[in-house]
Motif scaffolding. Structure first.
Motif, PDB file in Angstrom:
ATOM      1  N   GLY A 187       0.774  -1.231   0.000  1.00  0.00           N
ATOM      2  CA  GLY A 187       0.000   0.000   0.000  1.00  0.00           C
ATOM      3  C   GLY A 187       0.805   1.280   0.000  1.00  0.00           C
ATOM      4  N   LYS A 227       0.057  -4.724   4.845  1.00  0.00           N
ATOM      5  CA  LYS A 227      -0.829  -3.848   4.088  1.00  0.00           C
ATOM      6  C   LYS A 227      -1.965  -3.326   4.964  1.00  0.00           C
ATOM      7  CE  LYS A 227      -3.670  -3.681  -0.080  1.00  0.00           C
ATOM      8  NZ  LYS A 227      -4.154  -4.417  -1.257  1.00  0.00           N
ATOM      9  N   PRO A 228      -2.175  -2.020   4.964  1.00  0.00           N
ATOM     10  CA  PRO A 228      -3.289  -1.460   5.732  1.00  0.00           C
ATOM     11  C   PRO A 228      -4.623  -1.764   5.045  1.00  0.00           C
ATOM     12  CG  PRO A 228      -2.255   0.251   4.427  1.00  0.00           C
ATOM     13  CD  PRO A 228      -1.416  -0.982   4.243  1.00  0.00           C
ATOM     14  N   LYS A 229      -5.698  -1.375   5.669  1.00  0.00           N
ATOM     15  CA  LYS A 229      -7.017  -1.558   5.080  1.00  0.00           C
ATOM     16  C   LYS A 229      -7.051  -0.922   3.696  1.00  0.00           C
ATOM     17  CE  LYS A 229     -11.806  -0.024   5.508  1.00  0.00           C
ATOM     18  NZ  LYS A 229     -12.741   0.880   6.208  1.00  0.00           N
ATOM     19  N   THR A 230      -7.626  -1.632   2.736  1.00  0.00           N
ATOM     20  CA  THR A 230      -7.707  -1.112   1.382  1.00  0.00           C
ATOM     21  C   THR A 230      -8.744   0.007   1.319  1.00  0.00           C
ATOM     22  OG1 THR A 230      -7.169  -3.317   0.546  1.00  0.00           O
ATOM     23  CG2 THR A 230      -7.984  -1.721  -1.031  1.00  0.00           C
ATOM     24  N   ILE A 231      -8.322   1.139   0.765  1.00  0.00           N
ATOM     25  CA  ILE A 231      -9.175   2.323   0.701  1.00  0.00           C
ATOM     26  C   ILE A 231      -9.414   2.700  -0.756  1.00  0.00           C
ATOM     27  CG2 ILE A 231      -9.400   4.766   1.339  1.00  0.00           C
ATOM     28  CD1 ILE A 231      -9.389   2.990   3.756  1.00  0.00           C
ATOM     29  N   HIS A 278      -5.878  12.420   3.671  1.00  0.00           N
ATOM     30  CA  HIS A 278      -6.339  11.148   4.239  1.00  0.00           C
ATOM     31  C   HIS A 278      -5.247  10.554   5.129  1.00  0.00           C
ATOM     32  CE1 HIS A 278      -7.984   7.072   4.468  1.00  0.00           C
ATOM     33  NE2 HIS A 278      -9.122   7.578   4.021  1.00  0.00           N
ATOM     34  N   GLN A 317      -4.406   7.489   5.517  1.00  0.00           N
ATOM     35  CA  GLN A 317      -3.672   6.473   4.766  1.00  0.00           C
ATOM     36  C   GLN A 317      -2.932   7.129   3.602  1.00  0.00           C
ATOM     37  OE1 GLN A 317      -3.210   3.436   5.515  1.00  0.00           O
ATOM     38  NE2 GLN A 317      -4.841   2.835   6.899  1.00  0.00           N
ATOM     39  N   ARG A 318      -1.837   6.508   3.169  1.00  0.00           N
ATOM     40  CA  ARG A 318      -1.098   7.036   2.023  1.00  0.00           C
ATOM     41  C   ARG A 318      -1.796   6.585   0.740  1.00  0.00           C
ATOM     42  NH1 ARG A 318       2.894   6.346  -1.723  1.00  0.00           N
ATOM     43  NH2 ARG A 318       4.474   7.984  -1.846  1.00  0.00           N
ATOM     44  N   ASN A 329      -5.074   3.021  -2.129  1.00  0.00           N
ATOM     45  CA  ASN A 329      -3.775   2.476  -1.734  1.00  0.00           C
ATOM     46  C   ASN A 329      -3.604   1.075  -2.326  1.00  0.00           C
ATOM     47  OD1 ASN A 329      -5.666   1.137  -0.197  1.00  0.00           O
ATOM     48  ND2 ASN A 329      -4.714   1.554   1.784  1.00  0.00           N
TER      49      ASN A 329
END
Length: 272
Positions: A17, A62-66, A94, A96-97, A116
């Protein structure tokens, strides 16, 4: 462990991400990526248990998919370059990146996706995938039926002729156009060829997602229903560079070079 149990390095980096695959390739070429402390190059693969670092820092899970839809204002630049004061990532702010899927010119406004998820970027953007994008365009003087017909039938720009598209007149100097390709400054160049100057360009739809009542400067997360439909639309997307090459303005031969082309790409295995 064989290659089927490993992941290409650029895909692995993108899957965390932090950036798209293309941006990951730039990191690799720049010598900023290591696997188990060793320098890497394009084509390296990541196996289970490998430690991948970028600039000496290990990649996190991987962070939560946005997935978000933004109504981009005029003046915002579709780049992740931190040196650009009005870059789109700073504007959205945001936690998240995120990075944009495609772009809208600085003087244009309207719908653009940010995410991401590096994989979906490739699937949506490939030139051969024919995903619709709808725009409302205002020009500096009156248009007529001949203008609409010529725009719809294809205009010679950038060493090629634009694909046929649907164009509908709205009023004396405004029209709607639905494109399935994304050449650089395409609509503006098409209008310029016919002697018109675009004074306002607004993207109102990408694939199944419409701008709707989203106000300029606002953004929202895409709904699960919207994402289900997008994933359905891109599940057979050509994921390699071949799609772009086949439609490239510099490629005069658009026909497949081998009989095996269709079996390799025309019936692409469904994506995740």
């Amino acid at each position: 462990m064989n290659n089927s149990e490993s992941t290409n390095l650029n895909k692995f980096i993108s899957s965390t991400g932090i950036c798209s695959r293309r941006e990951a390739e730039k990191l690799i070429v720049a010598g900023r990526v290591t696997i188990n402390g060793k320098p890497t190059q394009l084509g390296n693969r990541v196996f289970e248990g490998d430690i991948v670092k970028v600039d000496g820092k290990p990649l996190k899970a991987k962070p939560k998919t946005i997935y978000i839809a933004l109504n981009k204002p005029v003046g915002i630049v579709c780049t992740t370059d931190s040196k650009e004061r009005k870059n789109i990532v700073k504007f959205v702010g945001h936690p998240q990146r995120l990075f944009p899927i495609g772009r809208l010119d600085k003087p244009s406004e309207g719908l653009i996706f940010l995410t991401n998820d590096g994989d979906i970027v490739n699937k949506i953007l490939r030139a051969g995938n024919n995903h619709e994008k709808e725009y409302i365009v205002t020009v500096n003087k009156e248009i007529n039926e001949r203008f609409i017909t010529r725009m719809g039938n294809g205009i010679p720009i950038l060493g090629t002729v634009t694909k046929k598209c649907k164009v509908t007149q709205i009023n004396s100097n405004t029209f709607k156009i639905i494109l399935t390709q994304g050449l650089n400054r395409q609509i503006r160049r098409m209008c310029e060829y016919l002697g018109y100057e675009v004074t306002k360009l607004k993207r109102t739809r990408i694939m199944n997602v419409a701008l709707g009542s989203l106000k300029i400067g606002d953004w929202r997360e895409l709904s699960s229903h919207e994402m289900d439909k997008i994933n359905e639309l891109v599940k057979t997307s050509v994921k390699t560079e071949e799609a772009s090459k086949e439609k490239s303005p510099n490629n005069k031969k658009n026909k497949p070079k081998s009989k095996n082309y269709k079996s390799k790409f025309g019936r692409q295995r469904r994506s995740r």
